[in-house]
Design an enzyme around this catalytic site. Structure first.
Site, PDB file in Angstrom:
ATOM      1  N   HIS A 140      15.302  13.723  52.440  1.00 38.04           N
ATOM      2  CA  HIS A 140      13.989  13.083  52.482  1.00 38.04           C
ATOM      3  C   HIS A 140      12.875  14.135  52.466  1.00 38.04           C
ATOM      4  CE1 HIS A 140      14.674  14.190  56.673  1.00 38.04           C
ATOM      5  NE2 HIS A 140      13.375  14.054  56.894  1.00 38.04           N
ATOM      6  N   ASP A 142       9.087  14.486  54.259  1.00 40.34           N
ATOM      7  CA  ASP A 142       8.431  13.879  55.412  1.00 40.34           C
ATOM      8  C   ASP A 142       7.216  13.041  55.013  1.00 40.34           C
ATOM      9  OD1 ASP A 142      10.202  14.926  57.257  1.00 40.34           O
ATOM     10  OD2 ASP A 142       8.962  16.680  57.708  1.00 40.34           O
ATOM     11  N   HIS A 290      14.606  17.787  52.716  1.00 38.28           N
ATOM     12  CA  HIS A 290      15.472  18.432  53.700  1.00 38.28           C
ATOM     13  C   HIS A 290      16.421  17.414  54.322  1.00 38.28           C
ATOM     14  CE1 HIS A 290      11.747  17.278  55.811  1.00 38.28           C
ATOM     15  NE2 HIS A 290      12.493  17.100  56.892  1.00 38.28           N
ATOM     16  N   ARG A 305       8.688  19.804  66.109  1.00 35.96           N
ATOM     17  CA  ARG A 305       8.069  19.980  64.792  1.00 35.96           C
ATOM     18  C   ARG A 305       6.575  19.738  64.868  1.00 35.96           C
ATOM     19  NH1 ARG A 305       9.528  15.473  60.846  1.00 35.96           N
ATOM     20  NH2 ARG A 305       7.614  14.584  61.684  1.00 35.96           N
TER      21      ARG A 305
END
Length: 314
Positions: A140, A142, A290, A305
């Site tokens: 995917h 983000d 990723h 993150r």
């Protein structure tokens, strides 16, 4: 006479055979790390150690807890454009230092759909022994359900399992370069719908998701976007959030999207990183997908993150 006879020998007959259409096939891949007109220049403020053919490099010789000078920020940005994901070993940043580093690239964004850490713009992924793996172990990009998806992200591993828990990134410019010519022609100028619901409905209840329907309405992005800094064409669809190609019949949209989603699975387009506590990954969310490997149960994995707000894809 023998040579003449050999030259006219009939081609042997083979039994009927076929491979299903629209798959991934073996053969030579086009592996361009940068645009053809890119000028490579040396780095004199840190060392670059490549990990992959087209993406992924460890950066040595920096302490990210220290302020970045304009010159250092410029060289790191050039490295990010060239390698798409940068790795920094054993940084052990506080949340404040991680946020300060990311802020050199723009405004930090929040994500109300995910758990927060020490600040609202720090997302915390705490996968305990009894937690259900969610969200990460699918290829995917983000937050493509936003009108302006994240430009990039800075991820730090706080706790690492004794084995497993790697993350992989895929180069979506290389993925585009290697598409069949007829597929490139078919998706030229096409746009696709992105929606947060498919990616989250597997793990959240309707009651949890409903309040965000007006916050995150479906949006359209180009199927092939241009990188705003390098100009490269890149695939910009992903299996978590892309639901259909606008204007395509449903069956054709599904077929083409399945083919495009597969491109992230090609190993030649990938880099894989094995984490240690305190390691940092900084990736270009515009140019990559990723996948966080969920192979570490029953052990715990904790990551934080910080995402950097991006531009509107074109």
């Amino acid at each position: 006479m023998t040579a003449i006879a050999d030259s006219v020998r009939p081609t042997p007959a083979l039994r009927p055979h076929r491979i299903p259409a629209d798959g991934l096939y073996e053969g030579t891949r086009v592996l361009r790390r940068t645009p053809d007109d890119w000028q490579d220049r040396p780095y004199d403020l840190f060392d670059v150690h490549p990990l992959g053919r087209t993406l992924g490099a460890e950066i040595h010789g920096l302490d990210l807890s220290r302020p970045l000078s304009p010159a250092l920020r410029a060289q790191l940005n050039r490295a990010l454009l060239e390698w798409k994901v940068l790795f920094f070993r054993d940084q052990q940043l506080t949340a404040a230092a991680q946020r300060a580093f990311a802020a050199h690239w723009g405004e930090l964004e929040t994500n109300p759909l995910l758990a927060s850490g020490d600040a609202t713009d720090v997302v915390r992924f705490d996968k305990s022994a009894d937690a259900v793996p969610t969200f990460e172990n699918v290829w995917h990009t983000d937050v493509t359900f936003r009108a302006r998806p994240a430009m990039g992200a800075v991820l730090q591993l706080r706790e690492v399992p004794p084995s497993g828990g790697d993350t992989l990134w895929a180069d979506m410019a290389a993925a585009y370069d290697n598409l069949p010519a007829e597929i490139k022609e078919r998706i030229e100028g096409a746009r696709a719908v992105h929606d947060y619901l498919p990616g989250f409905a597997r793990f959240y209840t309707p009651e949890q998701l409903a309040p965000f329907q007006e916050v995150f309405p479906p949006v359209e992005h180009p199927v092939v976007r241009r990188h705003p800094e390098t100009g490269r064409r890149m695939l910009f669809v992903n299996a978590s959030f892309t639901t259909r190609i606008t204007g395509f019949p449903e069956e054709e949209s599904d077929r083409v999207l399945r083919l495009l989603f597969q491109q992230a699975h090609v190993p030649e387009f990938q880099v894989r990183f094995d984490w240690r506590p305190g390691d940092i990954a900084f990736w270009d969310n515009r140019a990559t997908q990723h996948y966080a490997v969920a192979d570490y149960a029953p052990h715990r994995r904790v990551a934080e993150r910080v995402a950097i707000a991006g531009d509107r894809p074109y």
